[in-house]
Design a protein around this motif. Structure first.
Motif, PDB file in Angstrom:
ATOM      1  N   SER A  11     -30.397 -32.410  87.015  1.00  0.00           N
ATOM      2  CA  SER A  11     -29.262 -33.308  86.871  1.00  0.00           C
ATOM      3  C   SER A  11     -29.747 -34.728  86.609  1.00  0.00           C
ATOM      4  CB  SER A  11     -28.381 -33.269  88.114  1.00  0.00           C
ATOM      5  OG  SER A  11     -29.101 -33.716  89.242  1.00  0.00           O
ATOM      6  N   ARG A  38     -28.635 -23.644  74.151  1.00  0.00           N
ATOM      7  CA  ARG A  38     -27.835 -24.076  75.284  1.00  0.00           C
ATOM      8  C   ARG A  38     -26.442 -23.489  75.186  1.00  0.00           C
ATOM      9  NH1 ARG A  38     -26.995 -30.572  74.028  1.00  0.00           N
ATOM     10  NH2 ARG A  38     -25.584 -30.333  72.232  1.00  0.00           N
ATOM     11  N   ALA A  40     -22.705 -24.377  76.904  1.00  0.00           N
ATOM     12  CA  ALA A  40     -21.845 -25.201  77.749  1.00  0.00           C
ATOM     13  C   ALA A  40     -20.704 -24.341  78.292  1.00  0.00           C
ATOM     14  CB  ALA A  40     -21.291 -26.365  76.941  1.00  0.00           C
ATOM     15  N   PRO A  87     -22.849 -36.652  78.682  1.00  0.00           N
ATOM     16  CA  PRO A  87     -22.160 -35.602  79.451  1.00  0.00           C
ATOM     17  C   PRO A  87     -21.969 -34.320  78.636  1.00  0.00           C
ATOM     18  CG  PRO A  87     -21.150 -37.716  79.883  1.00  0.00           C
ATOM     19  CD  PRO A  87     -22.162 -37.941  78.795  1.00  0.00           C
ATOM     20  N   ASP A  89     -24.014 -32.936  76.815  1.00  0.00           N
ATOM     21  CA  ASP A  89     -25.250 -32.155  76.812  1.00  0.00           C
ATOM     22  C   ASP A  89     -25.322 -31.209  78.020  1.00  0.00           C
ATOM     23  OD1 ASP A  89     -26.910 -35.106  75.685  1.00  0.00           O
ATOM     24  OD2 ASP A  89     -26.433 -33.330  74.474  1.00  0.00           O
ATOM     25  N   THR A  90     -24.370 -31.318  78.926  1.00  0.00           N
ATOM     26  CA  THR A  90     -24.324 -30.431  80.083  1.00  0.00           C
ATOM     27  C   THR A  90     -24.192 -28.982  79.628  1.00  0.00           C
ATOM     28  OG1 THR A  90     -23.381 -32.106  81.553  1.00  0.00           O
ATOM     29  CG2 THR A  90     -23.001 -29.788  82.128  1.00  0.00           C
ATOM     30  N   GLN A 125     -29.819 -24.710  84.481  1.00  0.00           N
ATOM     31  CA  GLN A 125     -28.654 -25.585  84.372  1.00  0.00           C
ATOM     32  C   GLN A 125     -29.103 -27.037  84.235  1.00  0.00           C
ATOM     33  OE1 GLN A 125     -25.171 -24.874  84.438  1.00  0.00           O
ATOM     34  NE2 GLN A 125     -25.049 -27.056  83.901  1.00  0.00           N
ATOM     35  N   THR A 127     -27.184 -30.773  84.108  1.00  0.00           N
ATOM     36  CA  THR A 127     -25.910 -31.459  84.297  1.00  0.00           C
ATOM     37  C   THR A 127     -26.101 -32.950  84.074  1.00  0.00           C
ATOM     38  OG1 THR A 127     -25.198 -29.798  85.908  1.00  0.00           O
ATOM     39  CG2 THR A 127     -24.021 -31.903  85.893  1.00  0.00           C
ATOM     40  N   VAL A 128     -25.291 -33.504  83.179  1.00  0.00           N
ATOM     41  CA  VAL A 128     -25.339 -34.934  82.887  1.00  0.00           C
ATOM     42  C   VAL A 128     -24.020 -35.539  83.356  1.00  0.00           C
ATOM     43  CG1 VAL A 128     -25.658 -36.690  81.127  1.00  0.00           C
ATOM     44  CG2 VAL A 128     -26.774 -34.458  80.879  1.00  0.00           C
ATOM     45  N   SER A 129     -24.104 -36.435  84.305  1.00  0.00           N
ATOM     46  CA  SER A 129     -22.897 -37.037  84.863  1.00  0.00           C
ATOM     47  C   SER A 129     -22.645 -38.389  84.210  1.00  0.00           C
ATOM     48  CB  SER A 129     -23.042 -37.190  86.375  1.00  0.00           C
ATOM     49  OG  SER A 129     -24.187 -37.955  86.693  1.00  0.00           O
TER      50      SER A 129
END
Length: 130
Positions: A11, A38, A40, A87, A89-90, A125, A127-129
């Motif tokens: 993350s 990837r 999503a 985000p 890219d999550t 996984q 995760t980009v916030s």
């Protein structure tokens, strides 16, 4: 038996960077093309980048200029350096291997396609916030 195992920090905040690794075993790593894909949430898996056994690289438009695929044959390891993460890219990121990799046609069209890779990792996984 071919095995691919991904690893990396999972993350990050938007604008940050991550590096994913994928260790291959059970085959001659240096002879194989490698790729990153990837998936999503709620979307189909898509190709991200590919690298041939001669270190030629291919990127999809969404990551061009931000992601870098590389390999260290001495360590049987594939990398994906991801910069300026967004985000969107999550996703679950998966590495793949194939004795040939992208076809000439796919290469000409800039396509990283699932059908060009035979062996797959389990995925990790990211995760980009915001």
């Amino acid at each position: 038996q071919v095995q691919l195992v991904e690893s990396g920090r999972g993350s990050v905040q938007a604008g940050g960077s991550l590096r994913l690794s994928c260790v291959g075993s059970g085959y001659t790593f240096s002879n194989y093309a490698m790729g990153w894909f990837r998936q999503a949430p709620g979307k189909q898996r898509e190709g991200v980048a590919a690298i041939t056994n001669m270190d030629s690289t291919l990127y999809t438009g969404a990551v061009q200029g931000r992601f870098t695929i590389s390999r260290d044959n001495a360590k049987n390891t594939l990398y994906l350096q991801m910069n300026d993460l967004k985000p969107e890219d999550t996703a679950v990121y998966t590495c793949a291997a194939d004795s040939e990799g992208p076809s000439i046609g796919a290469w000409a069209q800039g396509l990283v396609q699932e059908r060009d890779f035979k062996y797959w990792g389990q995925g990790i996984q990211v995760t980009v916030s915001s």
